[in-house]
Design an enzyme around this catalytic site. Sequence first.
Site, PDB file in Angstrom:
ATOM      1  CE  LYS A 129      85.021  34.551  67.834  1.00 45.06           C
ATOM      2  NZ  LYS A 129      84.694  33.226  67.261  1.00 45.06           N
TER       3      LYS A 129
ATOM      4  CB  SER B 184      82.138  34.070  64.351  1.00 45.26           C
ATOM      5  OG  SER B 184      82.696  33.174  65.291  1.00 45.26           O
TER       6      SER B 184
ATOM      7  CB  SER C 171      83.994  30.325  64.343  1.00 36.04           C
ATOM      8  OG  SER C 171      82.638  30.527  64.096  1.00 36.04           O
TER       9      SER C 171
END
Lengths: 527, 156
Positions: free
Chosen positions: A76, A171, A195
């Site tokens: 990420k 996210s 997330s």
Amino acid sequence: MLGLSLREVSAALKQGQVSPMELCQKCLSLIKETKFLNAYITVEEERALKQAEESEKRYEKGQALGILDGIPIAVKDNFSTAGIETTCASNMLKGYIPPYNATVVQKLLDQGAVLLGKTNLDEFAMGSGSTDGIFGPVRNPWSYSKQYREKKKQSHHRADEDSDWLITGGSSGGSAAAVSAFTCFAALGSDTGGSTRNPAALCGLVGLKPTYGLISRYGLIPLVNSMDVPGILTRCVEDAAIVLGILAGHDPKDSTTAQDPVGPFTLPILRDVGKLCIGIPKEYSAPGLSSEVQAFWSKAADLFASKGAKVVEVSLPHTSYSIVCYHVLCTAEVASNMARFDGLEYGHRCNVNVSTEAMYAATRREGFNDVVRGRILSGNFFLLKENYDDYFVKAQKVRRLIANDFVKVFNSGVDVLLTPTTLSNAVPYLEFIKEDNRTRSARDDIFTQSVNMAGLPAVNVPMALSSQGLPIGLQLIGRAFSDQQLLTVAKWFEEQVQFPVIQLQELMDSCQTFSQHKKLASVSLKR
Amino acid sequence: MWRRTLRAALRAGLSPGTTGAVAEARAARVGSSRFAGSDSGKAEGPSPGGRVSAELIEHLERLALVDFRNREGVARLQAAIEFAGQLRAVDTDGVVPMESVLEDRCLYLRADDVVEDSCVEALLQNSQWTVEEYFVAPPGNITLPKQSEQDPVTES
């Protein structure tokens, strides 16, 4: 080949059925073909191929570094990666190239893992859809699956491919889409309020939020220091355990990592669940929970009971205040954390040079989106001298009550809690963006954030497909530092439910229409 | 004037998706540098709670060094405050605030030894503006002008 588990692909590499270079090239060309998913912000093609080449040499010499040697992974884009742009999907960090690796990234590289690139997210990981970053929204690969498309045809929906696609959740949606579309074998996400688990649930993946303090946060660009943890996204529980085993442990660079010895995280096969006690928190039958998720949740509880586990209803009485408490603590810590972005030492800097403060203000105005600015301003409000006790300290007190609720339940003999992860399956993007980020987060984090406030480990395990043909996952929550036990139960559950593999033939077909003109590029890559 | 549009935005459910709200946001942006200024009067805030006054907006913007940008930004704060207000219903008498879940453990402290070589160069490389070994900042002894007076930010 790309659908194999970590253990399987590692064995294939050892036996020479595939070489690290071939594997890397396969993944890179699939990334190109699935570019429209918008899963990756940065693809490090040359660097990845170089890593694969080095891995290949190690295999030739019989000196593989570890189980991940030669295996493509993604990270990420809020983890610092030396020499690779790290943006947090924000204008504020566009062009920022960290001089060091996050500890978790370094640990993966030390194992020989091949880092393909950095994945998309909501700006600074603030969101639950992966729709609010400067690089645009991430598309859920299940939008293009055979399972979803067929159900859609049956219900006489017009398959409007360009507007009907679904969100990944967030996210860490880029990481979830990357793993789900078989472009990598595992990915790192982060989890502050859900997330990692939320996109895992919507993309049919295993998403692990480890115990707070088990994995180093060094190099993870902080959102809420007291709740952030690196998360792990994989296609099966065993894979998550393998990655956890590599990442876990004390880091001198993160004072909040526990110093106790950790692991091993190899998972024993659980044959008998007779001694297990599964808790079903009654407060999680929240308004807004879809009847379908509710039904699968009951079915899962019945499954445990039918195999001999003790299933009990438990109460976590402060659950309904949890999301509010999270909101206050999150914005307060965000307000403090985001103060570091001033344009002076790194990241975006505006052209205003009237004064230092004017430069700060203009830089931050240009650098942050509405969501981030909104949270900073709310956080500053809660931290005002006259509000500090009423909001911030009050929320810290409620946090203790929430954490104590969990302690009481686990002390009463419950081993693992079983809850929904999300209210429903993935929704179309156009539906999702009808509401603002705060409202959405308050709704979508409802089942996940209390775990972060209590620091507990939790994992999403995909259970079944909904009537729409989309994944529904359930959350298992364990005692602090009992990640291995939690994953052992998760693995048992995974074997019982036999969640179907995503059928992406249709995705590949869409790829061809999407990227016919890009064929040359992928051909030259296969060289 | 802005109070009226804010009410309208609130009535529209704060939905940024509706065209009306978008148009208002656009209109708001034009005057955003002054919307908290004296010409808007002593605003009582958008709700009966009346917490978000013009003074508060100005104060928060100077503390946070980000601006609300438009009326929707203020409405967002109002909604956040109202949401947080639910915590009042929880009985927390005698409860000790929890700062960290690791409160029952000793915090690890590193020995105060240099373990890594100088990384000055690497760190300076990420700055947009440096001279020799220094980050360059504009003059620091000027406070941000009041929004009602002048706003160099929006003029840029």
